[in-house]
Design a protein around this motif. Structure first.
Motif, PDB file in Angstrom:
ATOM      1  N   LYS A  41       0.843  -1.184   0.000  1.00  0.00           N
ATOM      2  CA  LYS A  41       0.000   0.000   0.000  1.00  0.00           C
ATOM      3  C   LYS A  41       0.883   1.242   0.000  1.00  0.00           C
ATOM      4  O   LYS A  41       1.975   1.225   0.549  1.00  0.00           O
ATOM      5  N   PRO A  42       0.448   2.335  -0.660  1.00  0.00           N
ATOM      6  CA  PRO A  42      -0.881   2.510  -1.255  1.00  0.00           C
ATOM      7  C   PRO A  42      -1.028   1.930  -2.656  1.00  0.00           C
ATOM      8  O   PRO A  42      -2.115   1.910  -3.208  1.00  0.00           O
TER       9      PRO A  42
ATOM     10  N   HIS B  27      -3.693  -0.490  -4.024  1.00  0.00           N
ATOM     11  CA  HIS B  27      -5.075  -0.028  -4.034  1.00  0.00           C
ATOM     12  C   HIS B  27      -5.310   1.122  -5.015  1.00  0.00           C
ATOM     13  O   HIS B  27      -6.412   1.657  -5.083  1.00  0.00           O
TER      14      HIS B  27
END
Length: 262
Positions: free
Chosen positions: A245-246, A249
């Motif tokens: 992440k990030p 996503h």
């Protein structure tokens, strides 16, 4: 197609020869997260800026989309590639591939150094999937010719093989002594591209580093090796796939970065 109009304030002057370029490639999925549930372009811009890349290769970037502009509150007032460039990359080029009633999308290159000229070559096969090769010639201090080619190939193996042949034709038109970086989404889940592109003088950075291309799709559970960074007349170091992440996503593809040594 679209390219920046540089103002005198945007011109970057460098006296010292540049020896290393930090390069990134990412399929931005038109600014939406996996399954198109959420518009995440502002988050993507912030994340890309943290990497301080000299060159960013973008695929599936939107130039215009009238419906999204009307219904999404934080949709940018400028094309996505210009929004992502922000103040970090004073030059950018856009190759419009797919055109539809609502707008268009294609490939883009964001550059810390001036883009002297660019050309978007249509490599669509039989009029099905609209694909292009965005070829930019850059003004990198200390190098008389520096080339960046942003790639997004088709979903069918037969189409990809034809498109790889067209990429080799483009490479044949570039002087053999000039450095070239080719990056993007090759959709090459069957791992056929390397054999073709090695004959054109290209070497994939993850193949040389770890024996095979990086797993990049789908981003949350990467299984397929679709995205690549190739070089000719250059070496490289520190190739990385950004799995955590990030990044996991922010797109359905894992971004790749590497330092290219000229």
């Amino acid at each position: 197609m679209s390219v920046t109009d540089r103002s005198p304030q945007q011109e970057i002057k460098h006296s010292a020869s540049v020896e290393t370029l930090r390069v990134m490639t990412i399929n931005v999925h038109k600014g939406f997260n996996v399954f198109n549930r959420r518009h995440i372009l502002p988050e993507l811009r912030d994340a890309v800026a943290t990497l301080s890349a000299d060159l960013v290769f973008l695929q599936e970037v939107i130039g215009e989309h009238k419906k999204h502009a009307n219904r999404i509150h934080d949709w940018p007032s400028v094309p996505q590639y210009e929004y992502l460039a922000d103040t970090m990359w004073p030059d950018f080029a856009y190759g419009r591939n797919a055109v539809y009633p609502e707008g268009d999308h294609g490939n883009a290159v964001l550059s810390h150094y001036p883009i002297l000229q660019y050309d978007n070559r249509d490599v669509s096969i039989h009029g099905t999937e609209k694909r292009g090769l965005l070829h930019c010639q850059l003004d990198v201090p200390g190098h008389s010719g520096m080339h960046a080619i942003c790639v997004h190939l088709g979903l069918r193996q037969g189409h990809r093989l034809e498109q790889l042949g067209l990429l080799c034709e483009l490479l044949d038109s570039i002087p053999r002594h000039e450095p070239v970086i080719v990056a993007g989404d090759f959709n090459d889940w069957q791992l056929k591209a390397d054999d073709v592109l090695m004959r054109c003088g290209l070497h994939e950075v993850f193949v040389h580093h770890q024996g095979r291309p990086a797993k990049t799709f789908p981003a949350r559970w990467p299984l397929l090796r679709l995205d690549r960074i190739y070089v000719r007349n250059a070496s490289f170091r520190n190739p990385r796939a950004l799995y955590r992440k990030p990044w996991s996503h922010l797109s359905d593809h894992v971004p790749l970065i590497a330092e290219i040594c000229l």
